[in-house]
Scaffold this motif. Structure first.
Motif, PDB file in Angstrom:
ATOM      1  N   UNK A 340      10.994  13.261 -41.366  1.00 22.86           N
ATOM      2  CA  UNK A 340      11.460  14.132 -42.648  1.00 22.86           C
ATOM      3  C   UNK A 340      12.215  15.192 -42.083  1.00 22.86           C
ATOM      4  N   UNK A 341      13.591  15.071 -42.245  1.00 24.99           N
ATOM      5  CA  UNK A 341      14.612  15.878 -41.860  1.00 24.99           C
ATOM      6  C   UNK A 341      14.505  17.239 -42.378  1.00 24.99           C
ATOM      7  N   UNK A 342      15.170  18.087 -41.690  1.00 26.82           N
ATOM      8  CA  UNK A 342      15.323  19.680 -42.136  1.00 26.82           C
ATOM      9  C   UNK A 342      16.441  19.655 -43.037  1.00 26.82           C
ATOM     10  N   UNK A 343      17.262  18.767 -42.775  1.00 25.42           N
ATOM     11  CA  UNK A 343      18.585  18.732 -43.866  1.00 25.42           C
ATOM     12  C   UNK A 343      18.983  17.451 -43.981  1.00 25.42           C
ATOM     13  N   UNK A 344      19.864  17.126 -44.887  1.00 21.54           N
ATOM     14  CA  UNK A 344      20.457  15.645 -45.181  1.00 21.54           C
ATOM     15  C   UNK A 344      21.206  15.435 -44.024  1.00 21.54           C
ATOM     16  N   UNK A 345      21.296  14.197 -43.724  1.00 16.05           N
ATOM     17  CA  UNK A 345      22.413  14.027 -42.809  1.00 16.05           C
ATOM     18  C   UNK A 345      23.730  13.885 -43.258  1.00 16.05           C
ATOM     19  N   UNK A 346      24.669  14.624 -42.443  1.00 18.08           N
ATOM     20  CA  UNK A 346      25.975  14.427 -43.113  1.00 18.08           C
ATOM     21  C   UNK A 346      27.015  13.960 -42.138  1.00 18.08           C
ATOM     22  N   UNK A 347      28.175  13.389 -42.926  1.00 18.49           N
ATOM     23  CA  UNK A 347      29.123  12.626 -42.211  1.00 18.49           C
ATOM     24  C   UNK A 347      29.603  13.437 -40.989  1.00 18.49           C
ATOM     25  N   UNK A 348      29.799  12.658 -39.753  1.00 20.05           N
ATOM     26  CA  UNK A 348      30.859  13.137 -38.543  1.00 20.05           C
ATOM     27  C   UNK A 348      29.760  13.887 -37.722  1.00 20.05           C
ATOM     28  N   UNK A 349      28.478  14.214 -38.179  1.00 19.92           N
ATOM     29  CA  UNK A 349      27.645  15.291 -37.283  1.00 19.92           C
ATOM     30  C   UNK A 349      26.892  14.263 -36.318  1.00 19.92           C
ATOM     31  N   UNK A 350      26.648  14.838 -35.155  1.00 20.87           N
ATOM     32  CA  UNK A 350      25.751  14.021 -34.123  1.00 20.87           C
ATOM     33  C   UNK A 350      24.485  15.145 -33.952  1.00 20.87           C
ATOM     34  N   UNK A 351      23.265  14.224 -34.206  1.00 19.44           N
ATOM     35  CA  UNK A 351      21.897  14.837 -34.297  1.00 19.44           C
ATOM     36  C   UNK A 351      21.215  14.443 -33.108  1.00 19.44           C
ATOM     37  N   UNK A 352      20.450  15.275 -32.560  1.00 15.71           N
ATOM     38  CA  UNK A 352      19.534  14.915 -31.186  1.00 15.71           C
ATOM     39  C   UNK A 352      17.954  15.500 -31.707  1.00 15.71           C
ATOM     40  N   UNK A 353      17.172  14.435 -31.781  1.00 18.59           N
ATOM     41  CA  UNK A 353      15.758  14.876 -32.125  1.00 18.59           C
ATOM     42  C   UNK A 353      14.976  14.343 -30.724  1.00 18.59           C
ATOM     43  N   UNK A 354      14.081  15.209 -30.670  1.00 22.06           N
ATOM     44  CA  UNK A 354      12.940  14.849 -29.492  1.00 22.06           C
ATOM     45  C   UNK A 354      11.594  14.365 -30.226  1.00 22.06           C
ATOM     46  N   UNK A 355      11.345  13.193 -29.761  1.00 15.83           N
ATOM     47  CA  UNK A 355       9.694  12.909 -30.075  1.00 15.83           C
ATOM     48  C   UNK A 355       8.749  12.862 -28.917  1.00 15.83           C
ATOM     49  N   UNK A 356       7.998  13.342 -29.076  1.00 19.56           N
ATOM     50  CA  UNK A 356       6.940  13.421 -27.800  1.00 19.56           C
ATOM     51  C   UNK A 356       5.677  12.561 -28.268  1.00 19.56           C
ATOM     52  N   UNK A 357       5.392  11.830 -27.343  1.00 16.83           N
ATOM     53  CA  UNK A 357       4.049  11.160 -27.709  1.00 16.83           C
ATOM     54  C   UNK A 357       3.342  10.382 -26.581  1.00 16.83           C
ATOM     55  N   UNK A 358       2.157  10.149 -26.638  1.00 15.79           N
ATOM     56  CA  UNK A 358       1.545   9.228 -25.629  1.00 15.79           C
ATOM     57  C   UNK A 358       1.296   7.869 -25.803  1.00 15.79           C
ATOM     58  N   UNK A 359       1.630   7.112 -24.717  1.00 19.90           N
ATOM     59  CA  UNK A 359       1.716   5.669 -24.850  1.00 19.90           C
ATOM     60  C   UNK A 359       0.759   5.006 -23.930  1.00 19.90           C
ATOM     61  N   UNK A 360       0.076   4.168 -24.497  1.00 14.69           N
ATOM     62  CA  UNK A 360      -1.060   3.405 -23.913  1.00 14.69           C
ATOM     63  C   UNK A 360      -0.454   2.073 -23.061  1.00 14.69           C
ATOM     64  N   UNK A 361      -0.317   2.087 -21.774  1.00 15.01           N
ATOM     65  CA  UNK A 361       0.508   1.190 -21.164  1.00 15.01           C
ATOM     66  C   UNK A 361      -0.180   0.725 -19.896  1.00 15.01           C
ATOM     67  N   UNK A 362       0.243  -0.371 -19.319  1.00 18.05           N
ATOM     68  CA  UNK A 362       0.177  -0.923 -17.976  1.00 18.05           C
ATOM     69  C   UNK A 362       0.947  -0.456 -16.888  1.00 18.05           C
ATOM     70  N   UNK A 363       1.754  -1.329 -16.410  1.00 18.23           N
ATOM     71  CA  UNK A 363       2.409  -0.992 -15.275  1.00 18.23           C
ATOM     72  C   UNK A 363       4.106  -1.288 -15.780  1.00 18.23           C
ATOM     73  N   UNK A 364       4.813  -1.388 -16.990  1.00 16.15           N
ATOM     74  CA  UNK A 364       5.876  -1.747 -17.179  1.00 16.15           C
ATOM     75  C   UNK A 364       6.073  -1.348 -18.940  1.00 16.15           C
ATOM     76  N   UNK A 365       7.257  -1.080 -19.014  1.00 18.11           N
ATOM     77  CA  UNK A 365       7.425  -0.910 -20.534  1.00 18.11           C
ATOM     78  C   UNK A 365       8.161  -1.812 -21.311  1.00 18.11           C
TER      79      UNK A 365
END
Ligand code: ZN
Length: 793
Positions: A340-365
């Motif tokens: 849920x964004x803090x403001x509506x997406x607007x034309x011509x802008x570039x946005x950068x969001x950071x997602x922090x997460x844990x991932x259950x994995x073996x030895x490859x993605x």
């Protein structure tokens, strides 16, 4: 804000009182989240609304619903008064015409009613969800009401979440927050087909789908259409996409030093671990005004936070499915991640969001699912940078260019960049991995990095695997007359049974490092190498065209085995035989051949009849044969290319026409996404005549002919000195009009082999073949020229 809905009911005092207090306040991510949680309770009006005399009816594109009689309950509205759901019980009718001829044919096939060209079903129950004002336009919501759980709705929603991993409430909320979205899902309990789902989802490439969750375990997509404005004159999809954003770049910080679980996988007994990832996704908006960003992420990823450029935390929706049911692992989440964004997406802008997460994995993605991505994402390319932390004694290899590595406090940090936009990025790592560099003039440097999984095996498996990739690269450079735009090709072993190709980077099953199976090992390694062209250099336009990647990679690998290996022609023939047996329901040799796919053993012929054609991509699969797509793309597709090659042999010198077609196709589509139509156009440009019929039969159709043949040998030559053989061919199990040129090899003795081409296009046909000498024998359909069941009478 959507005022329209509240304004419509100005005349209803109680309702106005009920909504105005809430609607007056601005929507915030918190109110949206609380709305979402309220929707998830699936509460409906206790007092039903009776369907008025004359019924209720609405139309969306080619679909019309009519509620003839019965009762409706409305879902509890959102804080702004939007009614997003209803439950119906009574008599209803669903009618849907199918403008696309390929889809009409599939509807007949998958329903088992070949004559069925449209859907016209009565139903007794329906659960409807939507993000627009459909329900408000249809029925007048009652005054303030107590809302209570509804058993039908609860069962449907639980099934969508727990069995189909679909969070409709998150999708409805996304729709409300996205201009022009108009999401709709109507699930009807029909009299003939149990529950049928109609969905309109603007986020999908093909927005309209009719589905059947068959045998309570597998979603079959019976019809899939582009929305009307994107369909061509024949009702076929145009390839227009519905993405909300365009991902440009991803920074991935991956910490692999975390807790290892007592769960091991693969030959190497690799421990599963909790990786910690931070994905910084840079994108530009495509839908201006959207306030929700629907992404996808590996269901095994637990999202801790989503942050903006300034570090502000954003609210996100992601259902913890594993917490709902014992049928799913605790670690499993809904694959959707709605931010849920803090403001509506607007034309011509570039946005950068950071997602922090844990991932259950073996030895490859694996693939692109391990970092936040767009649904149906393979046409969206992006650059990337990876920082990977691991324990000092481990080593990692990643896609792209190695930048630097540092070691501090027992932790190794490895940095890689991907500067050429690519479909997906990945890495693989391990302890006790060895590496071998193979520098060969004229091809990229091959770096083979793999595990030592075969204790006591004396061979240099790291070197062997690398050598096969070197040899297949050399062969493909010649076969496709095309060079790769990469300086190196890295191969890495993974603790899994599969392989996957990234640009300049291959994941290879560790099993391929455990020993050699002559032919099968080389074919597997060459298949992944061939994906550098089929899949990466030449992409596929939509899932309908994915065989251009899979079947072409497999057949290229088969040609590598045929052309470059000792006894290659025999190994090649063994593969053709195995794949033909699979397609014709013959299990001969299926259990013993090294080319066998053991999980394909035991298919009933009757189940094969519902499987879709190659041209439907993953939708070829059915509940009975969930690997239907795999059979079509990996087994039938290569046989179709082989048939094309053999048929073209009848016109040219050896393989010259077939090779010219491959080269021309690669040259014209390198760096682009190609479609089946593009490949047909290439064939028609180079081969004599029009080959559209060939692809209609073998790519868009599912017929596999049975030929029953016999011949009569003359006792003497005729008056002209000719020996006239009579050949009789019966053709069964095909649609009217099916035709194939079938070669017949005739042994005239003394090493002379003649070829007669029987144009088989009728249920029964007799050919007279005049020969200059007395033939010794006839061989009908030699060299797997046509995929068929062949019986000699
Ligand atoms: Zn493949």
């Amino acid at each position: 804000m959507r005022y329209g809905l509240a304004m419509r009911y100005v005349g209803i005092a109680l309702f106005l009182l009920f909504t105005s207090a809430v609607a007056a306040q601005e929507w915030t991510p918190e109110t949206i989240r609380s709305d979402y949680q309220r929707l998830l309770e699936w509460r409906f009006t206790g007092k039903p609304i009776t369907v008025p005399a004359g019924g209720l009816s609405w139309t969306r594109d080619t679909a019309t619903w009519t509620l003839e009689s019965g009762e409706i309950r409305l879902q509890e509205p959102t804080s702004t008064g939007a009614v997003t759901g209803l439950v119906f019980k009574g008599r209803g009718r669903f009618q849907m015409s199918v403008p696309d001829p390929v889809e009409r044919r599939h509807l007949g096939r998958i329903t088992g009613h070949p004559e069925m060209e449209a859907v016209d079903e009565t139903f007794t129950q329906m659960v409807l969800r939507c993000s627009d004002e459909l329900i408000a336009e249809l029925v007048q919501p009652p005054a303030a009401e107590p809302y209570e759980p509804d058993e039908t709705a609860r069962k449907r929603h639980k099934q969508w979440l727990e069995k189909r991993m679909t969070d409709v409430d998150a999708r409805v909320v996304t729709g409300i927050l996205t201009p022009g979205d108009r999401y709709l899902r109507a699930e009807m309990k029909t009299d003939s087909f149990d529950w049928l789902t109609y969905e309109y989802d603007a986020l999908q490439r093909e927005e309209i789908q009719l589905r059947n969750f068959r045998l309570n375990r597998f979603t079959e997509i019976w019809v899939s259409l582009d929305r009307p404005e994107d369909r061509d004159a024949n009702g076929r999809p145009s390839g227009e996409r519905g993405n909300i954003i365009d991902v440009e770049h991803v920074d991935l910080k991956v910490d692999l030093t975390g807790r290892r679980r007592p769960i091991t996988v693969g030959l190497s007994s690799t421990s599963m671990l909790d990786a910690h990832c931070e994905a910084v996704v840079r994108f530009t908006p495509l839908v201006v005004g959207a306030r929700a960003l629907p992404l996808e992420l590996d269901p095994w990823a637990k999202v801790r936070s989503v942050r903006t450029e300034s570090g502000e935390e954003l609210v996100f929706l992601r259902d913890h499915l594993g917490g709902r049911t014992a049928n799913l692992r605790k670690e499993v989440y809904d694959p959707s991640l709605v931010i849920l964004l803090d403001r509506p997406l607007s034309a011509g802008e570039t946005r950068t969001l950071t997602v922090d997460y844990d991932l259950f994995m073996s030895n490859f993605a694996m693939g692109r699912g391990w970092y936040p991505n767009l649904p149906d994402n393979f046409n969206d390319v992006h650059t990337a940078k990876l920082w990977i932390d691991l324990r000092e004694k481990q080593e990692v290899r990643a896609i792209g260019t190695f930048q630097e590595e540092t070691v501090a406090d027992g932790i190794r940090t490895s940095v890689w960049t991907v500067d050429r936009p690519t479909k997906m990025v990945s890495f693989s790592f391990g302890s006790n991995f060895r590496e071998k560099r193979l520098e060969i003039e004229g091809i990229p440097t091959v770096i083979s990095f793999g595990p030592q999984v075969s204790k006591g095996f004396g061979g240099d498996m790291i070197g062997n695997v690398g050598a096969d990739v070197v040899n297949s690269l050399k062969f493909f450079y010649w076969l496709f007359a095309s060079e790769l735009p990469v300086e190196q090709m890295q191969l890495t072993g993974i603790a899994s049974g599969h392989g996957q190709a990234f640009e300049g980077f291959l994941h290879l099953s560790e099993y391929t490092y455990a020993g050699e199976q002559t032919g099968a090992s080389e074919a597997f390694r060459a298949h992944e190498t061939a994906h550098q062209w089929w899949g990466h250099e030449i992409g596929w336009e939509s899932y309908r065209d994915q065989w251009l990647s899979e079947s072409f990679a497999e057949y290229s690998a088969m040609m590598f085995v045929e052309t470059t290996m000792k006894d290659g022609d025999k190994l090649f023939e063994e593969m053709l035989q195995m794949y033909t047996n699979l397609m014709t329901g013959s299990l001969k040799g299926a259990l013993f051949s090294k080319f066998a796919r053991p999980w394909l053993v035991g298919i009933e012929l009757s189940d094969i009849e519902r499987v879709g054609p190659i041209a439907l991509g993953y939708r070829a699969s059915t509940a009975e044969i969930p690997y239907g797509y795999t059979i079509q793309a990996y087994n039938k597709g290569p046989l179709v290319l082989h048939m094309l090659r053999r048929a073209l042999n009848l016109f040219g010198q050896g393989d010259d026409l077939f090779v010219e077609i491959l080269r021309d196709f690669v040259k014209n589509y390198q760096g682009k996404d190609a479609s089946t139509a593009d490949f047909i156009a290439t064939v028609n440009k180079i081969a004599p005549g029009d080959w559209t019929w060939f692809f209609d039969q073998w790519i868009y159709g599912t017929d596999i002919p049975t030929y029953i043949w016999s011949y009569e040998m003359p006792r003497t030559a005729n008056a002209q000195g000719q020996w006239v053989v009579t050949l009789n061919v019966k053709q069964e199990n095909v649609s009217p009009g099916f035709m194939m040129p079938v070669p017949v090899a005739i042994d005239l003795g003394g090493g002379r082999i003649g070829t007669f081409v029987a144009q088989v296009d009728q249920p029964e046909k007799t050919f007279t073949i005049p020969l200059p000498a007395k033939p010794r024998s006839l061989d009908f359909n030699p060299g797997f020229a046509v995929l068929a069941r062949v019986k000699k009478r």
